[in-house]
Design a protein around this motif. Structure first.
Motif, PDB file in Angstrom:
ATOM      1  N   VAL A   1      15.345 -12.449   3.797  1.00 29.25           N
ATOM      2  CA  VAL A   1      14.474 -11.891   2.755  1.00 29.25           C
ATOM      3  C   VAL A   1      13.774 -13.016   1.995  1.00 29.25           C
ATOM      4  O   VAL A   1      12.560 -12.951   1.738  1.00 29.25           O
ATOM      5  N   ALA A   2      14.533 -14.082   1.651  1.00 30.31           N
ATOM      6  CA  ALA A   2      13.937 -15.204   0.916  1.00 30.31           C
ATOM      7  C   ALA A   2      12.828 -15.866   1.738  1.00 30.31           C
ATOM      8  O   ALA A   2      11.765 -16.206   1.213  1.00 30.31           O
TER       9      ALA A   2
ATOM     10  N   PHE B   1      11.144   1.851   3.143  1.00 29.78           N
ATOM     11  CA  PHE B   1      12.310   2.725   3.167  1.00 29.78           C
ATOM     12  C   PHE B   1      13.023   2.592   4.523  1.00 29.78           C
ATOM     13  O   PHE B   1      14.250   2.544   4.596  1.00 29.78           O
ATOM     14  N   GLY B   2      12.229   2.509   5.597  1.00 28.96           N
ATOM     15  CA  GLY B   2      12.806   2.341   6.927  1.00 28.96           C
ATOM     16  C   GLY B   2      13.594   1.053   7.033  1.00 28.96           C
ATOM     17  O   GLY B   2      14.697   1.027   7.590  1.00 28.96           O
ATOM     18  N   VAL B   3      13.040  -0.035   6.467  1.00 28.29           N
ATOM     19  CA  VAL B   3      13.736  -1.332   6.499  1.00 28.29           C
ATOM     20  C   VAL B   3      15.064  -1.232   5.751  1.00 28.29           C
ATOM     21  O   VAL B   3      16.106  -1.728   6.218  1.00 28.29           O
ATOM     22  N   VAL B   4      15.044  -0.561   4.586  1.00 28.86           N
ATOM     23  CA  VAL B   4      16.273  -0.416   3.798  1.00 28.86           C
ATOM     24  C   VAL B   4      17.332   0.334   4.603  1.00 28.86           C
ATOM     25  O   VAL B   4      18.499  -0.059   4.658  1.00 28.86           O
ATOM     26  N   VAL B   5      16.894   1.416   5.276  1.00 28.27           N
ATOM     27  CA  VAL B   5      17.838   2.200   6.083  1.00 28.27           C
ATOM     28  C   VAL B   5      18.407   1.348   7.213  1.00 28.27           C
ATOM     29  O   VAL B   5      19.614   1.374   7.492  1.00 28.27           O
ATOM     30  N   VAL B   6      17.538   0.538   7.854  1.00 33.55           N
ATOM     31  CA  VAL B   6      18.005  -0.337   8.939  1.00 33.55           C
ATOM     32  C   VAL B   6      19.012  -1.349   8.400  1.00 33.55           C
ATOM     33  O   VAL B   6      20.042  -1.616   9.022  1.00 33.55           O
ATOM     34  N   ILE B   7      18.738  -1.896   7.195  1.00 30.97           N
ATOM     35  CA  ILE B   7      19.655  -2.868   6.596  1.00 30.97           C
ATOM     36  C   ILE B   7      21.018  -2.218   6.347  1.00 30.97           C
ATOM     37  O   ILE B   7      22.066  -2.808   6.629  1.00 30.97           O
ATOM     38  N   VAL B   8      20.996  -0.982   5.821  1.00 32.45           N
ATOM     39  CA  VAL B   8      22.261  -0.274   5.585  1.00 32.45           C
ATOM     40  C   VAL B   8      22.997  -0.083   6.911  1.00 32.45           C
ATOM     41  O   VAL B   8      24.209  -0.296   7.011  1.00 32.45           O
ATOM     42  N   ALA B   9      22.251   0.286   7.962  1.00 36.22           N
ATOM     43  CA  ALA B   9      22.875   0.487   9.273  1.00 36.22           C
ATOM     44  C   ALA B   9      23.484  -0.803   9.789  1.00 36.22           C
ATOM     45  O   ALA B   9      24.614  -0.819  10.297  1.00 36.22           O
ATOM     46  N   VAL B  10      22.744  -1.923   9.631  1.00 35.79           N
ATOM     47  CA  VAL B  10      23.266  -3.225  10.067  1.00 35.79           C
ATOM     48  C   VAL B  10      24.528  -3.570   9.278  1.00 35.79           C
ATOM     49  O   VAL B  10      25.507  -4.079   9.830  1.00 35.79           O
ATOM     50  N   GLY B  11      24.510  -3.262   7.969  1.00 38.44           N
ATOM     51  CA  GLY B  11      25.679  -3.542   7.125  1.00 38.44           C
ATOM     52  C   GLY B  11      26.896  -2.780   7.603  1.00 38.44           C
ATOM     53  O   GLY B  11      27.988  -3.347   7.715  1.00 38.44           O
TER      54      GLY B  11
ATOM     55  N   ARG C   1       0.859  -1.188   0.000  1.00 37.98           N
ATOM     56  CA  ARG C   1       0.000   0.000   0.000  1.00 37.98           C
ATOM     57  C   ARG C   1       0.893   1.235   0.000  1.00 37.98           C
ATOM     58  O   ARG C   1       2.063   1.181   0.374  1.00 37.98           O
ATOM     59  N   ARG C   2       0.290   2.348  -0.396  1.00 37.34           N
ATOM     60  CA  ARG C   2       1.068   3.592  -0.484  1.00 37.34           C
ATOM     61  C   ARG C   2       1.731   3.912   0.864  1.00 37.34           C
ATOM     62  O   ARG C   2       2.879   4.322   0.937  1.00 37.34           O
ATOM     63  N   SER C   3       0.994   3.638   1.959  1.00 34.96           N
ATOM     64  CA  SER C   3       1.525   3.958   3.283  1.00 34.96           C
ATOM     65  C   SER C   3       2.679   3.036   3.673  1.00 34.96           C
ATOM     66  O   SER C   3       3.469   3.357   4.559  1.00 34.96           O
ATOM     67  N   ALA C   4       2.753   1.862   2.998  1.00 36.70           N
ATOM     68  CA  ALA C   4       3.783   0.893   3.389  1.00 36.70           C
ATOM     69  C   ALA C   4       5.163   1.267   2.851  1.00 36.70           C
ATOM     70  O   ALA C   4       6.164   0.744   3.320  1.00 36.70           O
ATOM     71  N   TRP C   5       5.200   2.149   1.858  1.00 37.32           N
ATOM     72  CA  TRP C   5       6.495   2.489   1.262  1.00 37.32           C
ATOM     73  C   TRP C   5       7.436   3.122   2.279  1.00 37.32           C
ATOM     74  O   TRP C   5       8.633   2.923   2.235  1.00 37.32           O
ATOM     75  N   ARG C   6       6.841   3.893   3.223  1.00 40.65           N
ATOM     76  CA  ARG C   6       7.678   4.502   4.241  1.00 40.65           C
ATOM     77  C   ARG C   6       8.333   3.406   5.097  1.00 40.65           C
ATOM     78  O   ARG C   6       9.506   3.492   5.453  1.00 40.65           O
ATOM     79  N   SER C   7       7.555   2.365   5.408  1.00 37.52           N
ATOM     80  CA  SER C   7       8.104   1.250   6.187  1.00 37.52           C
ATOM     81  C   SER C   7       9.223   0.553   5.425  1.00 37.52           C
ATOM     82  O   SER C   7      10.252   0.195   5.991  1.00 37.52           O
TER      83      SER C   7
END
Lengths: 65, 381
Positions: free
Chosen positions: B127-128, B87-97, B79-85
């Protein structure tokens, strides 16, 4: 619980039990487990697992057919 | 707005087309959407995949987030509202990396790449598993999105393979640290599988359990000992008093350079031990080298002689004139190479020619030097 066991899992479990016992004996120093002994055990176990899986799926197809 | 004004042109919805597709219809869909030749997108994806691997991740993202032609929804519908989530997951993944990178540097030294690689495996597996979980559902839902079932199977396969690799690494590590615990773990897994074979979920356990047991068996057979750390270590003692009784490393590259030492007449003993990797001992000319080595799987090269394979027991006990300095070297390598040379040896990775080379390297005995201080060789295996 189902009546008939999953043959592949059963054979894999038995193979791991045998392998595990050999590894325990090797870790205790009772036997020296080099590749000369481990390789045949591993290949034999793999063959048994594949054979069991193949026979089980054949039986399953026949049962359905 | 009057009816005479021209309507603004609306770009068609981005979909994965069925016509002209090579794999999942991503590039042909992008080409149709932006009205350019899809070959340009194909070149871009392949280029990004080859040079950084990002191309694969991007392709999979498009595959999951864009609907196929004829389907109302994408395999993963957001959903449109889920894109923010997201993006948040991607940022968290980068931080974990970033954290993983730093932690691996601190904890594993030069072996940090191993930690980072393991982290990425965990990420791919997670992810899989998530994709597989999301793609499950009744058959009628698959008809809505035609390739949902294929996607689910691919995700399940990826998750199982990653799971098996991670368990194999865990089994190898455990067996290298404490062989007895690892052996009992294999016994336990066998018992669990036998018990689980009478239930419905046993099949899912077969591959991970077999991978764990296989890794434990290989490490045990090679007598790999992973105590001593990981990474790259180099020692260059300059006097005999600086030489330790023994050197050891769990996994990586261990180099002991003894060429700066003036060995006295008589025997000097040295024990070296490596779990997995390459062990190099550089010896000065004018010293007769006596080598006893055991390599579980790999390669032994000692100055003028070499041997390789599995269960390699090496014994080179040459005689030497009286008052000749003598180095008695006892080495153990689980999986990898033990090299004794009188000059620096190129790293195994370079000798093998990277991914294109073969295991065992191509080190000619002459490349390692000569044991000229000895009378005659006495190699036995």
């Amino acid at each position: 619980m189902k009546g008939a066991p999953n043959v592949t899992a059963l054979v894999t479990g038995i193979a791991l039990l045998v392998l595990g016992v050999l590894l325990v004996l090797a870790a205790d120093g009772s036997i020296d487990l080099g590749f000369a002994y481990t390789a045949p055990v591993l290949v034999g176990a793999l063959g048994a697992i594949l054979l069991a899986g193949g026979l089980a799926s054949r039986g399953h197809r026949r049962g359905r057919g | 707005m009057s009816s005479a004004e021209p309507e603004p042109t609306r770009r068609s919805r981005l979909i994965r087309t069925r016509r002209g597709r090579l794999i999942g219809g991503v590039c042909s869909g992008l080409g149709a959407h932006f009205d350019v030749d899809p070959i340009l997108f194909r070149i871009a994806f392949v280029g990004l995949a080859i040079f950084s691997g990002v191309g694969i991740a991007l392709y999979v993202a498009f595959l999951l987030l864009t609907p196929e032609e004829g389907a109302s929804r994408a395999p993963i519908h957001l959903r449109r509202s889920a894109w923010r989530s997201v993006f948040g997951v991607v940022v968290v993944i980068v931080a974990v990396g970033i954290a993983l990178h730093a932690a691996s540097h601190a904890g594993l030294g030069s072996g940090w790449r191993f930690g980072v690689g393991l982290g990425w495996l965990v990420l791919v597996g997670s992810v899989a598993t998530l994709v597989w979980w999301r793609s499950r559902g009744p058959a009628e839902r698959w008809r809505v999105s035609g390739d949902r079932r294929l996607l689910g199977l691919l995700a399940l396969g990826t998750a199982l393979v990653v799971e098996a690799i991670l368990l194999a690494v865990a089994g190898a590590w455990l067996a290298g640290i404490d062989g007895r615990v690892a052996a009992w773990a294999v016994v336990g897994l066998g018992a669990v599988l036998v018990a689980a074979s009478f239930t419905g979920w046993a099949r899912r356990l077969v591959l991970p359990a077999a991978a764990f047991a296989l890794a434990v068996a290989v490490i045990a057979a090679a007598h790999v000992d992973l105590h001593g750390g990981m990474g790259e270590r180099a020692y260059r003692p300059q006097t005999l008093s600086e030489v330790r009784d023994g050197y050891r490393l769990g996994a990586g590259r261990l180099e002991i350079d003894l060429r700066g030492i003036a060995f006295p007449p008589g025997s000097t003993k040295l024990h070296v031990r490596l779990g997995i990797g390459e062990l190099v001992v550089l010896v000065p000319r004018g010293v007769c080298v006596e080598t006893g080595a055991r390599v579980g799987g790999g390669y032994v090269g000692s100055l003028e002689d070499r041997d390789g394979g599995f269960d390699v027991d090496w014994s080179e006990r040459p005689s030497s004139p009286a008052n000749t300095p003598r180095l008695v070297l006892e080495g153990r390598v689980g999986l990898g190479a033990l090299l004794v040379a009188d000059h620096p040896v190129e790293r195994a990775w370079n000798r093998w020619g990277g991914w294109g080379g073969g295991f065992g390297g191509h080190v000619h005995p002459n490349d390692l030097g000569t044991n000229e201080a000895c009378d005659a060789t006495g190699v036995s295996r």
